[in-house]
Design a protein around this motif. Structure first.
Motif, short mmCIF file in Angstrom:
data_model
loop_
_atom_site.label_atom_id
_atom_site.label_comp_id
_atom_site.label_asym_id
_atom_site.label_seq_id
_atom_site.Cartn_x
_atom_site.Cartn_y
_atom_site.Cartn_z
N LYS A 80 2.21 -10.82 -2.09
CA LYS A 80 2.98 -10.51 -0.89
C LYS A 80 3.94 -9.37 -1.19
CE LYS A 80 1.14 -14.01 1.24
NZ LYS A 80 0.11 -13.79 2.30
N PRO A 81 4.33 -8.57 -0.20
CA PRO A 81 5.28 -7.48 -0.44
C PRO A 81 6.60 -8.01 -1.00
CG PRO A 81 4.27 -7.25 1.72
CD PRO A 81 3.88 -8.61 1.21
N LEU A 82 7.16 -7.27 -1.95
CA LEU A 82 8.49 -7.58 -2.46
C LEU A 82 9.54 -7.26 -1.42
CD1 LEU A 82 8.09 -5.97 -6.01
CD2 LEU A 82 7.92 -8.41 -5.43
N TYR A 83 9.32 -6.18 -0.69
CA TYR A 83 10.21 -5.75 0.39
C TYR A 83 9.50 -4.67 1.19
CZ TYR A 83 11.26 -1.93 -2.89
OH TYR A 83 11.17 -0.88 -3.77
N SER A 84 10.04 -4.34 2.32
CA SER A 84 9.51 -3.26 3.16
C SER A 84 10.60 -2.24 3.39
CB SER A 84 9.00 -3.81 4.50
OG SER A 84 7.90 -4.66 4.32
N VAL A 85 10.21 -0.97 3.38
CA VAL A 85 11.14 0.12 3.67
C VAL A 85 10.91 0.58 5.11
CG1 VAL A 85 11.94 2.41 3.02
CG2 VAL A 85 11.10 0.83 1.26
N THR A 86 11.96 0.59 5.90
CA THR A 86 11.91 1.03 7.28
C THR A 86 13.03 2.05 7.51
OG1 THR A 86 13.42 -0.68 8.10
CG2 THR A 86 11.09 -1.27 7.95
N ALA A 87 13.09 2.55 8.72
CA ALA A 87 14.16 3.50 9.05
C ALA A 87 15.53 2.85 8.88
CB ALA A 87 13.98 4.00 10.48
N ALA A 109 9.06 4.56 14.69
CA ALA A 109 9.61 3.22 14.47
C ALA A 109 8.55 2.27 13.92
CB ALA A 109 10.17 2.68 15.78
N SER A 110 7.29 2.58 14.18
CA SER A 110 6.19 1.72 13.72
C SER A 110 5.81 1.97 12.27
CB SER A 110 4.95 1.96 14.60
OG SER A 110 4.60 3.35 14.61
N TYR A 111 6.38 2.98 11.64
CA TYR A 111 6.01 3.33 10.26
C TYR A 111 6.87 2.55 9.27
CZ TYR A 111 4.45 6.34 6.42
OH TYR A 111 3.89 6.82 5.26
N ARG A 112 6.25 2.05 8.21
CA ARG A 112 6.99 1.34 7.17
C ARG A 112 6.21 1.40 5.87
NH1 ARG A 112 4.18 -2.99 9.53
NH2 ARG A 112 3.19 -4.33 7.94
N LEU A 113 6.89 1.12 4.76
CA LEU A 113 6.27 1.06 3.44
C LEU A 113 6.40 -0.37 2.93
CD1 LEU A 113 7.02 4.12 3.86
CD2 LEU A 113 7.35 4.23 1.39
N ASP A 114 5.29 -1.07 2.82
CA ASP A 114 5.29 -2.40 2.22
C ASP A 114 5.13 -2.23 0.71
OD1 ASP A 114 5.53 -3.64 4.67
OD2 ASP A 114 3.38 -4.03 4.89
#
Length: 457
Positions: A80-87, A109-114
C-alpha cells in the motif's frame, strides 16, 4: 533549483576545462565498482534515513508461475502507498519533486503521486557487469563528426563513474535493454487539450542492440548501438506503415526509413533526430523525446549538476495489470491509481541549447536513475522561458533477462494541456503480453528490404 540540495559531484570549473578527449577513470577509481559502488556505478549503500535501502543484487528471478509471454505479474501487488503527494501537501515534499511534477500538482486537482516503499530491483547479466568494469578504464569521449562520442567501450554503460553531463547521457543512451527484444501489441495514445483520447498507433516493435552482441568487441564495433523495426497494424489509417532505424553514436552514420502504404514505397528520413516530429505520435512528440531522451545529443551543452534523492516512477508493474489501455488514460494525465512512485537517487543533468543551434526546447533538465541509467523524468522549457513539457518514463524490471527499462513513457504539455503516452501493453496479445527477449532477430531484420516484405498492405 537550489544547488544546496545537491551532493555536487562535479564542479562547473572541472567541466569547463575538460579536453576534447575525456580520459577514462583510474584503476583505483574503477575498483570502487566492486566495493562501494554497484557493478553499474550506483551507490551500493542505502541512505541515512533508511528510506532508500542498500542494493542487494536487484530482481533476478521472476515468480515461479510466470511464463515468458504472460502478462507480467506485480511482485509488489500487496503493498500500500506510504503516503500520497497532492497540491495540498506538496510543499512538504518540494525538495523531492521536479519542477514539472510541481506544475502538474498545481494544474490538476486530480493529479497525485502515490509513494510506495523503495525497491532497488535493477539488475543486469554478469557479462554486462564485466564489460562495465572494463569500460571504466578504457572508455573515453573523442571527437565525432560534430560532437563527442564514446570510444573504447562495449557491452555495458561506458562511464559508470561519470565526470560530465554528457557521459551520463551516453550511459542512458547505451543502457542495457536486452540484446534482442520484441513488443507485440503496444499502443500509443494522444489526449488533446479538450480531453479527446486518440490511439495513434498499435503494432509490433523489435529492437536489437549490436553494442551488446556477445560475439562483438570494442575493437570490432562500428558504433551502431540501437536498431529498431516498427510495424503498425492499427488504427486502420496507419495499418501497414513501418519504420526501420539503425542508430549510430555518430549521428552522421544514423539511417532511418519509413514505408508508406499509400505510396507503396520506402522513403529515407532526412533527419531522425532532435526536434523532428515522430509520425507515430501524430507529430506531437519529437525524436529526442522518445524514451525521455533519445537520438544524438548534439543540440545541447550538458552540465552535470550532481546526484539527488527524488520521487520517481519506478517498479510500475501496476500499470500493466488492466486488460485494456482505457483505465490508464485520464482526461489530463495517466490515472494515478496505476502509477507507482518511489524514492531513489538520480543523476541530474541540465541541457542548454548550443549557440547557433535551433530547437523548440531551449533548456532541459533530466533525471537519470542511478541503478539502471534509465532517464525517468525530464522538464523542458520553450524559447520564452516557460516550463513547457514535463516528461516521464515508467520503469519495470525484467528479471528473467535481467534488465530494467521503461514499460511506457510520454509527456504532459503544461501550456496546451495535451499529453501523450505509450507503448501501453495492456490489450491481450497471444504469446506476447509486453516486452520479451527473443532470439530470432538478426542484422538483416533491420533493413528497408525486410520492412517492405512485412508490410500488411
Amino acid at each position: 533549483m537550489s544547488l544546496c540540495t545537491f551532493r555536487v559531484l562535479v564542479t562547473t570549473a572541472l567541466a569547463a576545462c575538460i579536453a576534447p578527449a575525456f580520459a577514462a577513470v583510474s584503476a583505483e577509481e574503477a575498483a570502487q565498482l566492486k566495493t562501494r559502488l554497484t557493478p553499474m556505478g550506483a551507490e551500493r549503500a542505502g541512505n541515512k534515513a533508511g528510506t532508500i535501502p542498500a542494493w542487494n543484487g536487484g530482481l533476478t528471478a521472476p515468480p515461479s508461475s510466470y511464463k515468458v509471454g504472460d502478462r507480467r505479474p506485480d511482485p509488489f501487488a500487496s503493498e500500500k502507498p506510504l503516503y500520497s503527494v497532492t497540491a495540498k501537501n506538496m510543499a512538504e515534499h518540494a525538495d523531492k519533486l521536479s519542477d514539472g511534477q510541481k506544475a502538474m500538482l498545481q494544474k490538476y486537482a486530480s493529479y497525485r503521486l502515490d509513494v510506495y516503499p523503495t525497491h532497488r530491483t535493477a539488475a543486469a547479466p554478469q557479462s554486462v557487469y564485466d564489460n562495465i568494469f572494463k569500460n571504466a578504464t578504457r572508455a573515453k569521449l573523442v571527437d565525432g563528426t560534430s560532437y563527442p562520442i564514446p570510444s573504447g567501450a562495449y557491452g555495458g554503460v561506458p562511464f559508470p563513474i561519470p565526470k560530465t553531463g554528457l557521459e551520463v547521457m551516453w550511459n542512458h543512451l547505451l543502457r542495457y535493454q536486452g540484446h534482442a527484444i520484441r513488443n507485440k501489441g503496444g499502443q500509443t495514445w494522444m489526449v488533446t487539450a479538450d480531453g479527446k483520447k486518440v490511439m495513434t498507433v498499435e503494432g509490433v516493435q523489435e529492437i536489437m542492440q549490436p553494442y551488446y552482441d556477445p560475439k562483438g568487441s570494442a575493437d570490432t564495433w562500428d558504433g551502431t548501438y540501437f536498431m529498431t523495426r516498427v510495424l503498425n497494424y492499427g488504427p486502420p489509417i496507419r495499418a501497414g506503415e513501418s519504420l526501420v532505424a539503425r542508430v549510430n553514436v555518430d549521428a552522421a552514420k544514423t539511417n532511418a526509413w519509413v514505408y508508406l502504404t499509400g505510396q507503396r514505397r520506402v522513403r529515407k528520413l532526412p533527419n531522425p533526430s532532435g526536434d523532428t516530429p515522430v509520425a507515430s505520435s501524430a507529430g506531437v512528440m519529437t525524436f529526442d523525446e522518445v524514451t525521455v531522451f533519445a537520438a544524438a545529443p548534439d543540440n545541447f551543452d550538458w552540465k552535470l549538476v550532481g546526484k539527488k534523492e527524488m520521487l520517481i516512477p519506478y517498479n510500475n508493474y501496476k500499470a500493466q495489470q488492466p486488460t485494456s489501455a482505457e483505465p490508464l488514460i485520464g482526461d489530463s494525465h495517466l490515472n494515478p491509481d496505476f502509477v507507482r512512485w518511489e524514492l531513489h537517487r538520480v543523476w541530474v543533468v541540465e541541457a542548454e541549447l548550443k549557440p547557433g543551434k535551433r530547437h523548440t526546447a531551449v533548456k532541459g533538465r533530466y533525471y537519470i536513475d542511478e541503478d539502471s541509467w534509465v532517464a525517468v523524468l525530464a522538464d523542458r522549457w520553450d524559447a520564452k522561458g516557460q516550463l513547457w513539457k514535463t516528461q516521464f518514463g515508467l520503469t519495470i524490471s525484467h528479471p528473467e533477462v535481467p534488465f530494467t527499462d521503461h514499460t511506457l513513457y510520454g509527456f504532459y504539455d503544461l501550456i496546451s494541456g495535451a499529453w501523450y503516452a505509450g507503448p501501453l501493453n495492456n490489450k491481450p496479445v497471444a504469446g506476447n503480453q509486453g516486452t520479451i527477449a527473443v532470439s530470432d532477430l538478426k542484422d538483416t531484420t533491420f533493413t528497408p528490404d525486410a520492412m517492405v516484405g512485412d508490410a500488411l498492405r
